[in-house]
Design an enzyme around this catalytic site. Structure first.
Site, PDB file in Angstrom:
ATOM      1  N   HIS A   1       0.175  -5.475   6.249  1.00 37.57           N
ATOM      2  CA  HIS A   1       0.650  -4.145   6.634  1.00 37.57           C
ATOM      3  C   HIS A   1       1.514  -4.167   7.898  1.00 37.57           C
ATOM      4  CE1 HIS A   1      -1.605  -2.111   3.607  1.00 37.57           C
ATOM      5  NE2 HIS A   1      -2.788  -2.422   4.100  1.00 37.57           N
TER       6      HIS A   1
ATOM      7  N   ASP B   1      -3.629  -7.406  -2.947  1.00 32.94           N
ATOM      8  CA  ASP B   1      -4.473  -6.519  -2.151  1.00 32.94           C
ATOM      9  C   ASP B   1      -4.320  -5.110  -2.725  1.00 32.94           C
ATOM     10  OD1 ASP B   1      -5.658  -6.405   1.017  1.00 32.94           O
ATOM     11  OD2 ASP B   1      -4.867  -4.529   0.220  1.00 32.94           O
TER      12      ASP B   1
ATOM     13  N   HIS C   1      -4.069  -2.331  -1.401  1.00 36.75           N
ATOM     14  CA  HIS C   1      -3.176  -1.470  -0.633  1.00 36.75           C
ATOM     15  C   HIS C   1      -1.762  -2.052  -0.627  1.00 36.75           C
ATOM     16  CE1 HIS C   1      -7.302  -0.977   1.156  1.00 36.75           C
ATOM     17  NE2 HIS C   1      -7.024   0.239   0.735  1.00 36.75           N
TER      18      HIS C   1
ATOM     19  N   ASP D   1      -9.945  -6.089  -2.171  1.00 33.51           N
ATOM     20  CA  ASP D   1     -10.367  -4.695  -2.097  1.00 33.51           C
ATOM     21  C   ASP D   1     -10.086  -3.911  -3.373  1.00 33.51           C
ATOM     22  OD1 ASP D   1      -7.768  -5.192  -1.329  1.00 33.51           O
ATOM     23  OD2 ASP D   1      -7.904  -4.174   0.588  1.00 33.51           O
TER      24      ASP D   1
END
Length: 368
Positions: free
Chosen positions: A142, A179, A181, A267
């Site tokens: 991120h 991931d 996200h 996740d």
């Protein structure tokens, strides 16, 4: 040659301060007993411990690494950000972005985390190991050049890739991010470049809320080299495999990279507190099998996994074990105690048909 496993105990010592889930403690937010941020060391430590207990650890080439240098960081991050990060760490830590708190050793540990990713990539490209897994913490995907967010303080994979370019170890790199996200930081760094293909599979509108659309394909020289695969909440094992088969694998075949790097978050697990996807450890095993196959066909087996998110202390170790045993070609397994429950909760045929249509629309837009 064995699979390289890059880790360091100091990465487990990274601290995010006093939080309850995603909320800073104070006012009406009661402190968590034995808790804190979802990004905590136990998911990673328990993965390593599980491999020691099963014996998989003994089949790996376990190594540490030197921290990434300031020069390494400055190929990706702005001088102002690095200076602010160092200064805040020297004063005991703080918060420079969004949900990226850190303690007094935050800068040094983040450099070590990036260094693990860098050394895993270098050792793989130099042929010292068959492939690699970097247990990097804090995570990185991120982090923007000048703004940390989502628990990520440095963009570990970008730091590694730019160092490899500088050393002339690679010219074309593919980064596959599963991931849950969106990998907004890695996307932003390479959005106008064609020497890195970025592909992100993620739950639609999870985090960040305003990035990750399928229509975001890159600009300038990078047009077409950024691929977002937003998936509907509730999509399970079949959803991920169909997206991999219909979009990721053809994109890799078209690109023909020198090395494949996976931003390996867990996740998307069915029991993760920060997502609503339904993946199981068998999902991560199957996706890893596909990456091993793609690397063998396209780039001499050169494949590097870099640990990203995953916040279920109970389930991440089993998902990670499935990935690493597959990467190492090992017969040692760790039966997933949640497998039956997750399998029973997989979406039914009607939802699978909806997902197939969803992925088909993206596939047609990408031209694969």
């Amino acid at each position: 040659m064995a699979t390289g496993f890059f880790w360091d105990e100091r990465c487990f010592w990274h601290s995010g301060g006093n939080f309850t889930f995603l909320l800073p403690v104070g006012g009406l937010v009661q402190p968590a007993v034995g808790g804190g941020l979802p990004e905590n060391p136990e998911t990673k430590r328990r993965l390593k411990n599980l491999m020691e207990v099963t014996g998989l650890w003994r089949e790996l080439d376990a190594r540490t690494a030197e921290p990434a240098t300031e020069g390494d960081l400055l190929r990706v991050h702005t001088p102002d950000y690095i200076d602010a990060f160092k200064a805040a760490a020297a004063e005991g830590g703080g918060e420079l972005g969004l949900r990226t708190p850190f303690g007094p050793d935050g800068y040094d540990i983040a450099c070590l985390s990036a260094g693990l990713a860098k050394q895993a990539l270098f050792s793989t490209l130099r042929g010292e190991i068959a492939n690699a897994y970097a247990l990097s913490r804090p995570p990185g995907h991120h982090c923007l050049p000048d703004f940390p967010n989502g628990f990520c303080l440095l963009n570990n994979i970008a730091v590694a890739v730019e160092a490899a370019f500088e050393a002339r170890l690679a010219e074309r790199v593919a980064v596959i991010d599963w991931d849950v996200h969106h990998g907004n930081g890695t996307e932003a760094i390479y959005y106008d470049r064609d020497d890195v293909l970025t592909i992100s599979l993620h739950q639609e509108r999870n985090y960040p809320y305003d990035t990750g659309d399928a229509g975001d394909r890159g600009t300038g020289a990078g047009e077409g080299y950024n691929v977002n695969v937003p998936l509907p909440p509730g999509g399970g094992h079949a959803c991920y495999l169909e997206a991999m088969e219909r979009i990721v694998m053809p994109a890799l075949a078209d690109y023909e990279p020198d090395v494949i790097i996976v931003a390996c978050g867990y996740d998307a697990s069915a029991v993760d507190p920060l997502s609503r996807m339904m993946a199981g450890s068998h999902t991560f095993r199957a996706m890893t099998e596909m990456m091993v196959e793609a690397a063998a066909d396209l780039c001499g087996g050169r494949l590097v996994m870099v640990h990203e998110g995953g916040y279920s202390e109970a389930h991440v170790p089993f998902c990670g074990h499935a990935v690493i045993e597959t990467l190492a070609g090992s017969a040692i397994t760790a039966p997933d105690p949640l497998a039956n429950r997750i399998e029973a909760q997989q979406p039914g045929p009607r939802f699978d048909a909806f997902v197939s249509s969803w992925i088909g629309d993206m596939e047609a837009g990408f031209g694969y």
